[in-house]
Structures are given as C-alpha cells and as structure tokens.
Design a protein around this motif. Sequence first.
Motif, PDB file in Angstrom:
ATOM      1  N   ASN A  86      26.382  43.951  51.666  1.00  0.00           N
ATOM      2  CA  ASN A  86      27.498  44.343  52.286  1.00  0.00           C
ATOM      3  C   ASN A  86      28.702  43.224  52.093  1.00  0.00           C
ATOM      4  O   ASN A  86      29.806  43.690  51.891  1.00  0.00           O
ATOM      5  N   ILE A  87      28.458  42.176  52.227  1.00  0.00           N
ATOM      6  CA  ILE A  87      29.639  40.899  52.191  1.00  0.00           C
ATOM      7  C   ILE A  87      29.809  40.735  50.589  1.00  0.00           C
ATOM      8  O   ILE A  87      31.183  40.714  50.139  1.00  0.00           O
ATOM      9  N   ASN A 113      35.658  44.489  46.881  1.00  0.00           N
ATOM     10  CA  ASN A 113      36.831  45.188  47.192  1.00  0.00           C
ATOM     11  C   ASN A 113      37.875  44.703  47.734  1.00  0.00           C
ATOM     12  O   ASN A 113      38.915  44.482  47.241  1.00  0.00           O
ATOM     13  N   HIS A 114      37.653  44.049  48.782  1.00  0.00           N
ATOM     14  CA  HIS A 114      38.843  43.309  49.857  1.00  0.00           C
ATOM     15  C   HIS A 114      39.284  42.155  49.180  1.00  0.00           C
ATOM     16  O   HIS A 114      40.616  41.975  49.028  1.00  0.00           O
ATOM     17  N   ASN A 124      40.177  46.029  42.311  1.00  0.00           N
ATOM     18  CA  ASN A 124      38.870  45.760  42.763  1.00  0.00           C
ATOM     19  C   ASN A 124      38.002  45.289  41.670  1.00  0.00           C
ATOM     20  O   ASN A 124      38.546  45.517  40.556  1.00  0.00           O
ATOM     21  N   ALA A 125      36.820  44.365  41.777  1.00  0.00           N
ATOM     22  CA  ALA A 125      36.026  44.150  40.690  1.00  0.00           C
ATOM     23  C   ALA A 125      35.457  45.311  40.186  1.00  0.00           C
ATOM     24  O   ALA A 125      35.057  46.053  40.822  1.00  0.00           O
ATOM     25  N   GLN A 185      19.381  37.433  43.096  1.00  0.00           N
ATOM     26  CA  GLN A 185      20.374  37.004  42.393  1.00  0.00           C
ATOM     27  C   GLN A 185      21.373  38.138  42.137  1.00  0.00           C
ATOM     28  O   GLN A 185      20.941  39.448  41.718  1.00  0.00           O
ATOM     29  N   PHE A 186      22.685  38.156  42.424  1.00  0.00           N
ATOM     30  CA  PHE A 186      23.690  39.329  42.170  1.00  0.00           C
ATOM     31  C   PHE A 186      24.840  38.664  41.488  1.00  0.00           C
ATOM     32  O   PHE A 186      25.062  37.531  41.457  1.00  0.00           O
ATOM     33  N   MET A 187      25.539  39.643  40.682  1.00  0.00           N
ATOM     34  CA  MET A 187      26.523  39.337  39.590  1.00  0.00           C
ATOM     35  C   MET A 187      27.794  40.441  40.175  1.00  0.00           C
ATOM     36  O   MET A 187      27.653  41.398  40.279  1.00  0.00           O
ATOM     37  N   ILE A 188      28.875  39.563  40.582  1.00  0.00           N
ATOM     38  CA  ILE A 188      30.155  40.553  40.789  1.00  0.00           C
ATOM     39  C   ILE A 188      30.484  40.463  39.162  1.00  0.00           C
ATOM     40  O   ILE A 188      31.201  39.508  38.462  1.00  0.00           O
TER      41      ILE A 188
END
Length: 127
Positions: free
Chosen positions: A48-49, A55-56, A65-66, A78-81
């Motif tokens: 969520n963060i 977005n924000h 937005n990304a 592990q996450f990637m924007i």
Amino acid sequence: VQYSQSRTNQITLLERRLSDIGWSVGQRILDVIVYREKGTKRDTKLFNILSFIQNHVWRTLFGKNADSIEQSLEHKDQFMIIDQSPVTNKFISVPKEMGSLNCAAFIAGVVKGVLDATNFNPEKVTA
C-alpha cells in the motif's frame, strides 16, 4: 547534480550524494502530500505504501504516475517501482568519463526517505 559532481570524482560517491539529497526530499515531500490531502490515512502494509509512492509521490514530484510496481520472482520481500523514462535520466547529460552514472539514485533516495518517514525502514533501496 552539477553541484555534487564538482565535489567528488568517483561515481559511487556521486550516486550516494544524489541518494542522500533524494532522501531529504522524500522526508519532506511526504509531509507536503499528507498536509495537502487531509483525508489520507497511514498505510501499514508495504504494498500500500509503495502504491502511494507510485501514485501520489511520483505525481507530485514528476507530474505523472510511475508505470508499475513489480515483485521480484527470486525474493518475495523485494519490490520494484518501474518508470520507463525517469526525468532524472532524461534531462541530465552525463559526461563521458562518468558514463555509468545513474542519476536515478536521486529517485531511489526519495523512495527511501518516504519509507523511512513512514517507519518501514527498508533494508536496501537502489536505482
């Protein structure tokens, strides 16, 4: 970038400085967004963060937005924007002697700053 570049000649140190500058921007931009959008609540889940950042934060800093958030196949934590054309790499010309410089380290610093400010304390954030 030019200011930080004039104070170091090593690419890793320059990327670290850009990341540190981004960290302080991330800390402050979170306060600005929360102040502007009074109805926001504190997210307690990592995805969520990250969605909030995608977005924000991206829209506030870069006007869009990304592109997406992806989870690593090897490491579930592990996450990637993903941003296909980051503004920091698009409008900054890198000298030939610093060909491997990645100015998106600034964006990674912003993400780390927001995550630190929300008490998620990421282990590692890289560009």
